[in-house]
Design a protein around this motif. Structure first.
Motif, short mmCIF file in Angstrom:
data_model
loop_
_atom_site.label_atom_id
_atom_site.label_comp_id
_atom_site.label_asym_id
_atom_site.label_seq_id
_atom_site.Cartn_x
_atom_site.Cartn_y
_atom_site.Cartn_z
N THR A 45 0.84 -1.19 0.00
CA THR A 45 0.00 0.00 0.00
C THR A 45 0.88 1.25 0.00
O THR A 45 1.97 1.26 0.58
N ASN A 46 0.40 2.30 -0.67
CA ASN A 46 1.09 3.60 -0.74
C ASN A 46 2.42 3.54 -1.50
O ASN A 46 3.30 4.38 -1.27
N SER A 47 2.54 2.57 -2.40
CA SER A 47 3.76 2.49 -3.21
C SER A 47 3.61 3.17 -4.56
O SER A 47 4.55 3.23 -5.34
N GLY A 48 2.40 3.66 -4.85
CA GLY A 48 2.17 4.38 -6.10
C GLY A 48 1.56 3.54 -7.21
O GLY A 48 1.66 3.90 -8.39
N LYS A 49 0.91 2.44 -6.84
CA LYS A 49 0.33 1.56 -7.87
C LYS A 49 -0.79 2.24 -8.65
O LYS A 49 -0.81 2.20 -9.89
N THR A 50 -1.73 2.85 -7.94
CA THR A 50 -2.87 3.47 -8.63
C THR A 50 -2.43 4.64 -9.49
O THR A 50 -2.89 4.80 -10.62
#
Length: 204
Positions: A45-50
């Motif tokens: 989460t919060n790694s910039g996937k979206t």
């Protein structure tokens, strides 16, 4: 750096939104996605996937509208996620001619069908709604260039898998990207159905 190799419109929007540098996940994934390869993207989460999904979708479509049929589809788990992703897309696309459409499940399927026919570039939907549209001939999949799955852990649900496999049978020659936090056997097995010769980008 991946951001430097994106369309000028995307770079301008990143500057406006104060995205100074790509995340480690985006550094690894964006060049591979741009190459056209099917890909499993695994990162926390919060790694910039979206954001990576949005940027590479815009890049694939060259930041401009073309025709009336969707050229990108993003599958999400539920209506809440669909609306959230739609709003995230608008932050980046509102200064472009790209038409982003969300299939709001609170609306009647005939309304969704008629609005899609007016012209859409990026379609955000659940697998269930996509299948309903396909059964009603309410969406043209012949122009699709990229299909993504955001927060794809929902693909472990058997009924969802059935909807996805049914929908992908109507899609020909398209790039598929699956974004998730942790790989599992069920999702990995999708390589046998539509994720042919898929690569893996893993950031821990």
């Amino acid at each position: 750096m991946p951001f430097k190799k994106l369309d000028a419109i995307i770079k301008q929007k990143l500057s406006e939104l104060e995205f100074d540098a790509p995340t480690p996940f985006q550094i690894k994934s964006i060049p591979v996605i741009k190459s056209g390869k099917n890909l499993f993207c695994t990162a926390p989460t919060n790694s910039g996937k979206t954001t990576g999904l949005i940027l590479t979708t815009m890049q694939k479509l060259k930041c401009k509208e073309v025709g009336t049929a969707p050229r990108a589809t993003v599958f999400v788990e539920n209506n809440e996620k669909a609306l959230e992703l739609y709003n995230n897309f608008l932050k980046f696309t509102k200064s472009t001619s790209l038409r982003v459409y969300v299939c709001d499940e609170r609306e009647h399927i005939d309304l969704l069908k008629s609005e899609i026919f007016e012209g859409v570039d990026i379609l955000i939907t659940t697998p269930k709604t996509m299948n309903k549209l396909l059964l009603l001939e309410g969406v043209n999949t012949t122009q699709l260039k990229i299909v993504s799955f955001d927060d794809a852990e929902f693909l472990t649900n058997k009924s969802v898998i059935a909807d996805v496999l049914s929908a992908t049978q109507s899609i020909h020659k398209c790039q598929y990207i699956i974004y998730l936090e942790k790989m599992n056997v069920t999702i990995q097995n999708l390589e046998s159905y539509f994720m042919h010769y898929a690569g893996n980008v893993i950031v821990k």
